[in-house]
Motif scaffolding. Structure first.
Motif, mmCIF file in Angstrom:
data_model
loop_
_atom_site.group_PDB
_atom_site.id
_atom_site.type_symbol
_atom_site.label_atom_id
_atom_site.label_comp_id
_atom_site.label_asym_id
_atom_site.label_seq_id
_atom_site.Cartn_x
_atom_site.Cartn_y
_atom_site.Cartn_z
ATOM 1 N N UNK A 68 -1.432 9.500 2.431
ATOM 2 C CA UNK A 68 -1.377 9.466 0.965
ATOM 3 C C UNK A 68 -0.315 10.430 0.433
ATOM 4 N N UNK A 69 -0.277 11.647 0.956
ATOM 5 C CA UNK A 69 0.699 12.636 0.481
ATOM 6 C C UNK A 69 2.123 12.110 0.649
ATOM 7 N N UNK A 70 2.404 11.532 1.806
ATOM 8 C CA UNK A 70 3.731 10.976 2.048
ATOM 9 C C UNK A 70 4.016 9.814 1.104
ATOM 10 N N UNK A 71 3.019 8.967 0.895
ATOM 11 C CA UNK A 71 3.212 7.755 0.083
ATOM 12 C C UNK A 71 3.471 8.087 -1.386
ATOM 13 N N UNK A 72 2.824 9.142 -1.900
ATOM 14 C CA UNK A 72 3.013 9.515 -3.302
ATOM 15 C C UNK A 72 4.430 10.007 -3.580
ATOM 16 N N UNK A 73 5.136 10.410 -2.535
ATOM 17 C CA UNK A 73 6.511 10.882 -2.700
ATOM 18 C C UNK A 73 7.530 9.750 -2.721
ATOM 19 N N UNK A 74 7.105 8.520 -2.412
ATOM 20 C CA UNK A 74 8.039 7.401 -2.401
ATOM 21 C C UNK A 74 8.367 6.978 -3.844
ATOM 22 N N UNK A 75 9.607 6.506 -4.073
ATOM 23 C CA UNK A 75 10.069 6.200 -5.436
ATOM 24 C C UNK A 75 9.175 5.232 -6.214
#
Length: 196
Positions: A68-75
């Protein structure tokens, strides 16, 4: 718009998420879909999660929180997102609070689809039949025995998340046993009030 959809497996979170994505142009962040994608891609996280998921168990908080943390950083998540299947534990909810605060974000709504659990197995069996009728592969977690195990895990581990948000004044409950279009309308009303 940033929101969480809560409810047991089979409550209709995926269906409602798809509608919200189409209406608002935001992304659905389904941990189940992300984990299945990781399994299909054979990533390190996917390999770890595969055996756990096939047994109908929940993957560890560390794996899910990292995804989730990684995904929230995607544009594409910058415009807004729906968290479907996360958080599943109070520890994940607390980690999400910290994560969002660190990113300068806040939730607009936390919506729980309240359903009659005795009717869910029938709903899942119908979903599996419809999937087969379309010539598609039935999800492993739509098997009635695996589903029962998932529902037990939800009641044991995840049902406490709704009271966590209720205690914070963030939870809005909707009758998930209504026809799909009525659930969609009820969610729209909650979101309109939350973002007004």
């Amino acid at each position: 718009m940033r929101l969480i959809l809560l409810g047991p497996p089979g409550a209709g979170k995926g269906t409602q998420s798809q509608r919200l994505v189409a209406q608002h142009g935001i992304v659905q962040l389904s941990t189940g879909d992300m984990l299945r994608a990781a399994v299909a891609a054979g990533t390190a996280i996917g390999k770890k999660a595969k055996a756990v998921m096939e047994a109908g168990d929940l993957v560890s908080d560390d794996i899910v929180i990292g995804i989730i943390a990684d995904r929230l950083d995607e544009p594409d998540a910058r415009k807004g997102f729906i968290l479907d299947g996360f958080p599943r534990t109070v520890a994940q909810a607390e980690a999400l609070d910290v994560m969002l605060k660190d990113k300068g974000l806040k939730l607009d709504a936390v919506i729980e689809l309240v359903v009659d659990q005795s009717a869910l197995t029938e709903r899942i069996m119908r979903r599996a039949e419809e999937t087969r009728a379309r010539g598609e592969a039935v999800r492993k977690d739509d098997d009635p025995e695996v589903f029962k195990h998932r529902l037990d895990a939800y009641n044991r581990d995840t049902a406490i998340v709704a009271p966590y948000y209720k205690a914070r004044g963030q939870l809005r409950q909707i009758d998930g046993m209504q026809p799909i279009d009525q659930v969609t309308t009820a969610i729209a009303e909650v979101l309109e009030a939350a973002t007004a």
